[in-house]
Scaffold this active site. Structure first.
Site, mmCIF file in Angstrom:
data_model
loop_
_atom_site.group_PDB
_atom_site.id
_atom_site.type_symbol
_atom_site.label_atom_id
_atom_site.label_comp_id
_atom_site.label_asym_id
_atom_site.label_seq_id
_atom_site.Cartn_x
_atom_site.Cartn_y
_atom_site.Cartn_z
ATOM 1 N N LYS A 274 0.959 -1.200 -0.125
ATOM 2 C CA LYS A 274 -0.053 0.048 0.018
ATOM 3 C C LYS A 274 0.721 1.096 -0.241
ATOM 4 C CE LYS A 274 -4.454 1.036 0.275
ATOM 5 N NZ LYS A 274 -5.524 0.453 -0.156
ATOM 6 N N ASP B 13 -7.082 4.531 -4.138
ATOM 7 C CA ASP B 13 -7.591 4.467 -2.931
ATOM 8 C C ASP B 13 -8.461 5.579 -2.692
ATOM 9 O OD1 ASP B 13 -7.770 2.199 -0.566
ATOM 10 O OD2 ASP B 13 -7.463 4.205 0.372
#
Ligand code: NDP
Ligand code: 2IT
Length: 449
Positions: free
Chosen positions: A130, A170
């Site tokens: 991430k 995201d």
């Protein structure tokens, strides 16, 4: 109110606390997984022998860098960006990039950690990672956002690659930002490497149904949970938090299943429309005009807007948290249960606090944790990688069918695993164990690397 860990796991957790001070969200995500793993260590001693849990809690690589950029008035700004390459036992690091002022290492690590298990659960050949930055895109012009993305990628590109690390979107990163990031990667490397990014536009290597996939998948998962209880979404009243990418397509799929959406939100307030949310209007406000959800009530006179309102105070049958971490606490959960809520599907990552999760589970309602319920997004990213690798482009129908099969399979695996390990109906336990076993086995097989 924290659950005590198995005595073998307690020292491992203490070590995580000691080595990662001040990273509350990361601690929370690790604790939640470790809570489920006691029975796994009892059944599979090789995981303890190979120190798989200790290894899984430590990212393989963490990159932190400065991102300097200039605003439209010529003023210089400095942001901090991260990429945490958590685990590559099952494939290249895979996971989104988040642009939000709250981003710091602890948030990216919690998201990367969750991603490892989610990606394993999806059954696709992808590891977990991430990234993101504390850059706040709100109020920034398109050229400022482009310059920021270009500056970020000028550093990040050296760590990426279709076989190495494959980012996506995201919070705060949608197709527009993916375009700017991919464009700069292509320019610096002189390679049209489609598979290095997912969430791309349909004209330049993106997959049909990727935009819809996370929200759609969440609702497919919820429908499977309801089916297992001989129920369905038809005629149910739903409340959704957020009004971004995940929220919009969760609303769309829930409506296709015959549900009525009566409320959604953004970080400024809540919109309640008892007649059913007009999704075309939400899409126009959010996807086209990039404005606040309050505009909805300006245009629909029968809808109500509550500034700083609490979306979980709206009575509903099904709650779909699709905004951000820890947005649904114990008090919210209690109220939802009292008001008759029967199912919760987490479209967001870790939106329910540990206390909230326990309240839902004690009340016996169907609770689908994010790492299972929102795995449709990253699974469809893996389908995008597949299409890129074969230079192919599938139809919407075919891609959605694949997504549906994947979500049904994830539900089944969580359900059966929970049963097998003595926690029937507990999808948190099922998701954590099923994800962990797949990654753990691959790590054992690959030796001490
Ligand atoms: P978007 O940026 O498209 O939308 C986020 C929405 O949540 C907005 O309505 C935003 O409101 C709201 N929100 C964000 N932060 C906060 C906050 N701190 N407090 C209150 N509201 C907030 O993001 P996505 O829809 O892509 O992501 C939503 C969630 O889903 C995240 O948890 C993400 O990690 C998760 N997720 C996303 C996937 C994807 O494919 N995009 C896949 C799997 C999970 P505002 O505009 O006012 O900030
Ligand atoms: O949290 C997530 O799963 C995402 N933001 C999507 C990741 C991806 O690589 O598609």
């Amino acid at each position: 109110m924290t659950v005590r860990l198995d005595e073998k796991l307690q020292p491992i957790y203490q070590d995580v606390l000691r080595r990662n001070p001040g990273e509350d969200e990361f601690h929370q995500a690790v604790h939640e997984v470790l809570e489920s793993l006691g029975p796994v260590l009892a059944k599979y001693p090789e995981f303890a022998e190979h120190k798989i849990i200790q290894r899984i809690c430590e990212p393989e690589r963490q990159i932190i860098f400065r991102v300097p950029w200039e605003d439209d008035r010529g003023e210089t700004h400095i942001n901090r960006a991260f990429r945490v390459e958590f685990n590559s036992a099952l494939g290249p690091y895979k996971g989104g990039m988040r642009f939000h002022p709250s981003v710091y290492l602890g948030i990216i690590k919690f998201l990367g950690f969750e991603q490892v298990f989610k990606n394993a659960l999806s059954g696709m050949p992808i590891g977990g990672g991430k990234g993101g930055s504390d850059f706040d895109p709100k109020g920034r012009s398109e050229s400022e956002i482009m310059r920021f993305c270009q500056s970020l990628m000028t550093e990040l590109y050296r760590h990426l690659g279709e076989y190495t690390d494959v980012p996506a979107g995201d919070i705060g990163v949608g197709q527009r930002e993916v375009g700017f990031l991919f464009g700069q990667y292509k320019r610096i490397t002189n390679r049209y490497e489609s598979g290095v990014f997912t969430g791309k536009g349909l004209d330049w290597g993106g997959s049909r149904a990727r935009k819809e996939a996370t929200g759609y998948g969440t609702v497919i998962f919820v429908n499977e949970m309801l089916k297992a209880r001989s129920d369905s979404l038809d005629g149910k009243k739903c409340v959704v938090s957020g009004s971004g990418n995940v929220a919009i397509y969760a609303m769309e799929k829930a409506m296709q299943h015959g549900a009525k959406i009566i409320a959604c939100s953004d970080s400024s307030g809540v919109v309640i429309d008892e007649q059913g949310i007009d999704l075309d209007l939400v899409k126009r406000i959010k996807e086209v005009e990039h404005r606040r959800i309050s505009v909805y009530a300006d245009e629909k006179k029968k809808a109500r807007y509550i500034e700083d309102g609490d979306v979980w105070a709206v009575p509903c049958d099904v709650a779909l948290p699709c905004a951000t971490q820890n947005e649904l606490n114990g008090k919210n959960a209690k109220k939802l249960v009292e008001q008759g809520c029967i199912a919760v599907g987490e479209g967001a990552n870790m939106p329910t606090t540990p206390e909230g999760v326990r309240i839902f589970q004690d009340a016996g309602i169907a609770f689908g944790p994010g790492k299972a319920a929102n795995a449709g997004g990253v699974a469809t990213s893996a389908l995008e990688m597949q299409q890129n690798a074969s230079r192919d482009s599938w139809t919407f129908e075919h891609t959605e069918e694949r997504l549906e099969e994947i979500m049904i399979d994830i539900h089944r695996r969580c359900f059966e695993t929970a049963d097998e390990f003595g926690s029937p109906g507990n999808y948190v336990v099922g998701a954590n164990i099923a994800g962990f076993i797949r990654v753990g086995r691959a790590m054992v097989a690959m030796g001490l690397v």
